[in-house]
Design an enzyme around this catalytic site. Structure first.
Site, PDB file in Angstrom:
ATOM      1  N   LYS A  80       0.848  -1.199   0.000  1.00 28.73           N
ATOM      2  CA  LYS A  80       0.000   0.000   0.000  1.00 28.73           C
ATOM      3  C   LYS A  80       0.883   1.250   0.000  1.00 28.73           C
ATOM      4  O   LYS A  80       1.859   1.315   0.757  1.00 28.73           O
ATOM      5  CB  LYS A  80      -0.885  -0.020   1.250  1.00 28.73           C
ATOM      6  N   SER A 155      -9.743   1.597   2.556  1.00 29.73           N
ATOM      7  CA  SER A 155      -8.864   2.375   1.714  1.00 29.73           C
ATOM      8  C   SER A 155      -7.767   1.561   1.020  1.00 29.73           C
ATOM      9  O   SER A 155      -7.176   2.046   0.057  1.00 29.73           O
ATOM     10  CB  SER A 155      -8.209   3.473   2.547  1.00 29.73           C
ATOM     11  N   SER A 179     -10.090  -0.588   6.689  1.00 28.89           N
ATOM     12  CA  SER A 179      -9.378  -0.395   5.418  1.00 28.89           C
ATOM     13  C   SER A 179      -8.647  -1.623   4.886  1.00 28.89           C
ATOM     14  O   SER A 179      -8.220  -1.622   3.732  1.00 28.89           O
ATOM     15  CB  SER A 179      -8.381   0.758   5.553  1.00 28.89           C
TER      16      SER A 179
END
Lengths: 473, 95
Positions: A80, A155, A179
């Protein structure tokens, strides 16, 4: 090359051990797949091809001379883009950090590198991890590999899409209110949000520091376990990390007590999601688990509590982006104050701005008691709900989200409706508990995740139960 | 409903420039969000202590010792700064 992309971490490890293929071959297969598919999926913000090839070659050298090596050695992953990889861009999907190059490795990256991991690139997210759809990225909208008209969740949407779209064998995401679990659920992969303190956050761009945790996203529970084992443990650079040695254990479904929170099934859940979750619960019961209805009476306050605490912490954490030390800077502004105000005004997207404003308001003199203090009190009640529940049950089963992946652009103009998506995942975080999303079925083309919530530092229990459930659903 | 002047005041506290259009949108969004927070007024929590941390932690201290840095880290950090001079970050005059 199709088959190399289907391998799990453990299968790839065995193949490398048997010299069926090399790490360079798997890495090239993934890099090709990214080039072929990422124009449509938009999972990646940057590809670290040079680093990946270098790491793969180093892994192949070790494999040539050693019989035993880490299960992660030579296996390609994505990261990420809120986690720092030295020398690679790290943007947090924000214009503020568009040209930022990480000057050091996050602790989790150091650990992965030590184990010989291959890093393919950095994946898309909602700007500063603020969102549930990855549509808040300042750069691109990631698509759900199962149906590209739908969002991947957020996310950590790029991470989930990269694993589901065979663009990485596994990924690291971060979870503040859901997330990791939400995109795992929407994209049909396994995602683990560890107990607060189990994994070091050093080198993770902070959203809300009393909640943020890094965790693995992978194809199987087994793989999730391998990655969690590699990244967990105390780190002197994160004072909230704790002494923690993950130990695998086998916990039988037979005789296990599974709690099902009645408040989660009261209203607003999609019928297909409800059927899939109830089916999973039934399957566990057939294996001899005892199902017990539990009550988490403060559930209805969780979203309000969460969306006061997170913006409050975020407004403080994001104060560092002032155009002075790094990041977007309006140097041409007339004085120092204008540099701050204009750099922030131009750099932040709508959602960070919204949260900075909500947080600043909630912390400001005259409003602090009504908002922030009140939310911190309610947080205690939510945590106590779970503590009470775990006196009676071993784990809790629930949905991850009330519905499967929604359509791109469907909710984008209504921030409050986006916030409500965190209803089953946010309260777990307010309590600091670990939880995993396991693919449990599909509503049409779209995957649906079962959430398995455990007591503090009982990832071993969650993972063992998830591994059995994986075969049943 | 929160007023436009309130939004401007909060933005000023947060050192955040907003356009007229953004101010209007934020006025609308913030009003809806703050309204939603009213649900917490129903909770009787006066006797409850606030919870800042969920996992019990001892006081964490360390020796005041310089840790190991990788070579060139200072240079890498300085290169990220928008303006530098003689190994320092340069900022505009405060007065």
């Amino acid at each position: 090359m199709e088959s190399l992309l289907d391998l799990t971490i453990s299968q790839a490890h065995n193949g490398l051990k048997n010299k069926d293929f090399s790490s360079t071959e798997i890495t090239k297969a993934y890099l090709d797949q990214i080039k072929k598919t990422d124009g449509a999926l938009n999972s990646y913000l940057s590809i670290t091809e040079e680093l990946a090839v270098e790491q793969a070659e180093a892994a192949d050298k070790i494999i040539a001379t050693q019989k035993e090596f880490s299960p992660l050695l030579g296996v390609p992953c994505s990261i990420k883009d809120a986690i720092l990889v030295q020398g690679a861009p790290c943007t947090a999907a924000s214009k503020v950090l568009e040209n930022y190059v990480a000057p050091y490795d996050a602790t989790v990256i150091k650990k992965l590198k030590k184990d010989g991991a291959v890093i393919l690139g950095k994946t898309n997210l909602d700007e500063f991890a603020m969102g549930v759809s990855t549509e808040n990225s300042a750069f691109q909208v990631t698509k759900n590999p199962h149906d590209q008209a739908h969002v991947p969740g957020g996310s950590s949407g790029g991470s989930a899409a990269s694993v589901a779209g065979k663009q990485a064998c596994y990924s690291l995401g971060s979870d503040t209110g859901g997330s990791i679990r939400l995109p795992a659920s929407f994209c049909g992969v396994v995602g683990l949000n560890p107990t607060y303190g189990a994994v070091s956050r050093y080198g993770l761009i902070a959203l809300a520091s009393s909640l943020d945790q890094i965790g693995p996203m992978a194809k199987t529970v087994e793989d999730t376990k391998i990655v969690f084992n590699a990244i967990s443990g105390k780190d002197a650079l994160d004072a909230t990390s704790v002494e923690y040695q993950f130990e695998e254990s086998e916990i039988s479904l037979k005789g296990l007590t599974i709690g099902v929170p009645k408040e989660y099934f009261e209203k607003g859940m999609d019928k297909e999601v409800e059927a899939i979750i109830k089916n999973a619960i039934k399957k566990a019961q057939e294996q001899g688990a005892k199902i017990q209805e539990i009550s988490l009476p403060h559930t209805k306050y969780a979203i309000a509590c969460y969306y006061i605490i997170v913006p409050s912490e975020a407004s403080a954490n994001l104060a560092r982006y002032d155009g002075i030390k790094y990041g977007l800077s309006k140097q041409e502004s007339k004085d120092l104050l204008s540099v701050y105000v204009q750099s922030r005004g131009e750099g932040f997207g709508a959602e960070p701005k919204r949260r900075i404003l909500v947080g600043t308001h909630a912390l400001s003199s005259g409003y602090y008691d009504a908002y922030y203090k009140k939310a911190q009190e309610v947080r205690g009640l939510i945590r106590q709900d779970f503590i009470n529940a775990f006196k009676k049950v071993d784990v809790i089963f629930s949905p991850v989200s009330p519905f499967p992946a929604f359509k791109v652009a469907e909710k984008v103009d209504d921030p409050l409706s986006m916030y409500l998506v965190d209803v089953y995942t946010g309260s777990v975080k307010l309590a600091g508990l670990p939880a995993l999303s396991l693919p449990a079925g599909k509503a049409g083309k779209l995957p649906v995740g079962l959430q398995i919530i455990g007591n503090y530092f009982e990832e071993n229990k969650i993972l063992s139960i998830a591994q059995q459930m994986e075969k049943l659903v | 409903m929160i007023s436009k002047d309130q939004v401007k005041h909060i933005a000023k506290l947060a050192r955040l420039e907003l356009t007229e259009k953004e101010t209007e949108k934020m006025q609308h969004d913030l009003s809806a969000i703050l309204d939603y927070f009213n649900v917490l007024k129903k909770v009787k929590s006066q006797k409850i202590k606030t919870t800042e941390k969920t996992v019990e932690l001892e006081k964490v201290t360390r020796e005041d010792k310089v840790g190991e840095k990788h070579p060139g880290e200072a240079g890498d950090l300085l290169r990220l700064a928008p303006s530098t001079k003689d190994g320092y970050i340069k900022v505009k005059n405060i007065f």
